[in-house]
Scaffold this active site. Structure first.
Site, PDB file in Angstrom:
ATOM      1  N   GLU A 182      -7.942   3.755  19.861  1.00 52.26           N
ATOM      2  CA  GLU A 182      -7.142   4.161  18.707  1.00 52.26           C
ATOM      3  C   GLU A 182      -6.057   3.132  18.468  1.00 52.26           C
ATOM      4  OE1 GLU A 182      -5.332   8.066  18.851  1.00 52.26           O
ATOM      5  OE2 GLU A 182      -4.455   7.804  16.841  1.00 52.26           O
ATOM      6  N   ASN A 242      -5.165   5.682  12.026  1.00 48.12           N
ATOM      7  CA  ASN A 242      -4.579   6.918  11.487  1.00 48.12           C
ATOM      8  C   ASN A 242      -4.312   6.771   9.989  1.00 48.12           C
ATOM      9  OD1 ASN A 242      -3.915   8.750  13.919  1.00 48.12           O
ATOM     10  ND2 ASN A 242      -3.286   6.694  14.554  1.00 48.12           N
ATOM     11  N   GLU A 256      -8.654   8.718  11.257  1.00 50.88           N
ATOM     12  CA  GLU A 256      -8.117   9.972  11.799  1.00 50.88           C
ATOM     13  C   GLU A 256      -7.140  10.586  10.802  1.00 50.88           C
ATOM     14  OE1 GLU A 256      -6.447   9.582  15.687  1.00 50.88           O
ATOM     15  OE2 GLU A 256      -8.293   8.757  16.539  1.00 50.88           O
ATOM     16  N   ASP A 301      -7.480  14.893  13.353  1.00 54.07           N
ATOM     17  CA  ASP A 301      -6.509  14.563  14.394  1.00 54.07           C
ATOM     18  C   ASP A 301      -5.668  15.798  14.728  1.00 54.07           C
ATOM     19  OD1 ASP A 301      -5.175  13.004  16.191  1.00 54.07           O
ATOM     20  OD2 ASP A 301      -4.381  11.586  14.725  1.00 54.07           O
ATOM     21  N   GLU A 308      -7.142  14.613  23.557  1.00 55.11           N
ATOM     22  CA  GLU A 308      -6.036  13.653  23.651  1.00 55.11           C
ATOM     23  C   GLU A 308      -5.004  14.168  24.645  1.00 55.11           C
ATOM     24  OE1 GLU A 308      -4.403  11.890  20.075  1.00 55.11           O
ATOM     25  OE2 GLU A 308      -4.904  13.769  19.078  1.00 55.11           O
TER      26      GLU A 308
END
Ligand code: C2E
Ligand code: MG
Ligand code: MG
Length: 396
Positions: free
Chosen positions: A176, A234, A266, A296, A353
């Site tokens: 990420e 993101n 995400e 997310d 996560e």
């Protein structure tokens, strides 16, 4: 175990013996100044004198004014005092009070079942020490929009990478991209310092563009060195209102040498998909072009189940709040289990996560989660360090 700093601490506890025990433990942990209060009213009286307080240790069940009312007053008065909640009540109740306090705007640094131990107090104090401004941070100085936009233009924003590994094989399968601002005076700043400002001012696309470019190039580079990873970026919901967004994302990624099939976007779920139609158009188009779409922080937003069915998501990331402490909290373990099952029934990949321990890693493996991300594997790294980490990690 003694702290380097001397703190001003307020202990609010109606039980004389327990209060004295806590004060004694705090005094053993450093040369702190400890004030005592037997209920919420006495605590507020002490705080209203304007006396500085670095930590408030707060019992819940007390006569006159209980801990719940005290927490409400702290939040309403916007007193920025870190609070440690202590109680003999059942865990579920303590956690509910913690959520209540946060909703009132109180900064809760921890909760603790009674009897309080010296170790828990020491941990609370070390968290306050971490919060002290470091040498390269200007306390209180907020960043202006102008300096933030200038910094993006000067390429001071970097994408750092945090690995995602597959459970079972333990191999790195993705990373990420997380935004970091290498500020010339203040050191490396995290997204908490600038993302909200950019979103609210309508300038988040400038950050997204540099993240997409850096992530596409980095991922193409990993492929060239034998690591066929997928990179995640993101995306703010605010960007999805513009129907041209999908095309500009595709262009940036393709022009920088990456097939969209190797990029996941995400999106944090929220109820506030204000411009629903263009958001759905963008997401459908991105999916058609081959991008992966990831929910997310699943579990922290609203209307999550509805959104899961109307957006062609390919991956679901369970919010770290449910993951980090799942080994100790049966309620969170239950949420993990059902989220993983639901994700699989919807034909999506499930990522957890915030994996910070081997115990949680084992639990997720047992629950058949697909991928994990978290400090137990590695934190976000600058590109060069991530490249080295990949070379040392198990081969695909
Ligand atoms: P996120 O997308 O959910 O990213 C995960 C965050 O959790 C990252 O924080 C990461 O460093 C942190 N984290 C990773 N492993 C652990 C762990 O084991 N324990 C704990 N407690 N935390 C862990 P970071 O980098 O501070 O990012 C915070 C949020 O800022 C991100 O949450 C994301 O929503 C947002 N963000 C980051 N980069 C960008 C960006 O380029 N654009 C936009 N729009 N938002 C971004
Ligand atoms: Mg994310
Ligand atoms: Mg997340």
């Amino acid at each position: 175990m003694r702290t380097d700093h001397a703190f001003d601490i307020l202990v609010v506890e109606d039980h004389d013996f327990q209060r004295r025990m806590i004060v004694r433990m705090l005094e053993r942990l450093g040369s702190h100044t400890v004030t005592q209060a037997a209920n919420g009213r006495e605590a507020l009286a002490a705080l209203s004198t304007g006396q500085w307080c670095d930590l408030l240790v707060c019992d819940l069940d007390m006569p006159e004014m209980d801990g719940l009312a005290l927490l409400r007053h702290l939040g309403e008065a916007r007193l920025d005092v870190p609070v440690m909640i202590i109680s003999g009540q059942p865990r579920a109740l303590i956690e509910s009070v913690e959520s209540m306090a946060r909703a009132y705007g109180v900064y809760v640094i921890g909760t603790c079942d009674k009897p309080v131990t010296e170790l828990t107090l020491a941990e609370a104090l070390s968290r306050i020490e971490e919060r002290l401004p470091s040498d390269n941070e200007v306390p209180g100085a907020t960043l202006t929009l102008e300096e933030t936009l200038d910094a993006i233009a000067r390429a001071e924003f970097e994408a750092w990478y945090q690995p995602k590994i597959a459970l079972g094989s333990g191999k790195a399968v993705g990373a990420e991209a997380l935004a970091r601002w290498r500020h010339p005076q203040r050191g490396v700043l995290g997204p908490g310092m600038f993302v909200a400002l950019l979103e609210q001012s309508g300038h988040i696309d400038e950050l997204t563009a540099t993240m997409l470019v850096q992530a596409a190039r980095a991922c193409a580079q990993w492929h060239a060195t034998g690591h066929p990873l997928v990179v995640s970026v993101n995306i703010s919901l605010a960007s999805l209102g513009n129907a041209a967004f999908a095309d500009s994302v595709t262009r940036l990624v393709v022009e920088n040498g990456l097939d969209p099939a190797y990029m996941n976007l995400e999106i944090t779920e929220t109820a506030a998909m204000a411009d629903l139609a263009p958001a759905l158009e963008n997401l459908a188009r991105l999916r058609m072009r081959g991008f992966g779409l990831s929910v997310d922080d699943y579990g922290t937003g609203f209307s999550n189940l509805r959104q899961l069915t109307r957006v062609p998501f390919t991956e679901l990331k369970i919010a770290q709040n449910f993951v980090t402490d799942a080994a100790e909290r049966p309620a969170h373990r239950a949420i993990l289990k059902s989220s993983i099952e639901m994700t699989h029934s919807l034909g999506m990949t499930c990522v957890a996560e915030g994996v910070e321990s081997a115990a949680v890693l084992d639990l997720l493996e047992e629950l058949a989660c697909d991928q994990v991300q978290g400090y137990h594997i590695a934190a976000a790294m600058e590109p060069e360090d991530f490249g080295r980490w990949l070379d040392d990690a198990p081969r695909h």
